[in-house]
Motif scaffolding. Structure first.
Motif, short mmCIF file in Angstrom:
data_model
loop_
_atom_site.label_atom_id
_atom_site.label_comp_id
_atom_site.label_asym_id
_atom_site.label_seq_id
_atom_site.Cartn_x
_atom_site.Cartn_y
_atom_site.Cartn_z
N LEU A 1 -46.69 -62.88 -43.07
CA LEU A 1 -47.57 -64.15 -42.58
C LEU A 1 -47.67 -64.21 -41.11
CD1 LEU A 1 -49.04 -66.61 -43.61
CD2 LEU A 1 -46.82 -67.95 -43.33
N VAL A 2 -46.67 -63.76 -40.26
CA VAL A 2 -47.00 -63.71 -38.78
C VAL A 2 -47.70 -62.59 -38.35
CG1 VAL A 2 -45.57 -63.26 -36.74
CG2 VAL A 2 -44.64 -64.80 -38.33
N ASP A 3 -47.74 -61.34 -39.05
CA ASP A 3 -48.71 -60.30 -38.88
C ASP A 3 -49.99 -60.80 -39.14
OD1 ASP A 3 -46.21 -58.78 -38.04
OD2 ASP A 3 -46.40 -57.77 -40.11
N LEU A 4 -50.15 -61.39 -40.23
CA LEU A 4 -51.53 -61.93 -40.48
C LEU A 4 -52.04 -62.99 -39.46
CD1 LEU A 4 -53.87 -62.30 -42.40
CD2 LEU A 4 -52.76 -64.18 -43.46
N ASP A 5 -51.24 -63.59 -38.99
CA ASP A 5 -51.68 -64.31 -37.85
C ASP A 5 -52.19 -63.78 -36.56
OD1 ASP A 5 -52.00 -67.26 -36.35
OD2 ASP A 5 -50.18 -66.37 -35.25
#
Length: 78
Positions: free
Chosen positions: A41-45
């Protein structure tokens, strides 16, 4: 707003600075039930931030579809 909430929650769970007598209080249990790992999720952000630098409109469409749950028909044509 949902994007910020989810990313902040993912970062908080991945942080090594939790604890220290602080009582954990979950505002929304559904955040804990995300189907994907927090790091993704952090990578997606971060990927959306990079896309926004390249094409802000495309980044907004992805954000609305993924975080907002909008369908193709519901997504505004900006």
């Amino acid at each position: 707003m949902m994007r910020r909430i989810l990313v902040d929650a993912a970062r908080a769970r991945g942080s090594g600075k939790r604890g220290g007598g602080v009582v954990r209080f979950d505002i929304n249990e559904s955040i804990d039930a995300l189907p994907q790992p927090d790091s993704r999720l952090v990578d997606l952000d971060e990927a959306l931030e990079a896309l926004a630098q390249f094409d802000a409109r495309k980044a907004k469409v992805v954000e609305l579809r993924f975080f907002g749950g909008l369908s193709v028909e519901d997504t505004p044509k900006c």
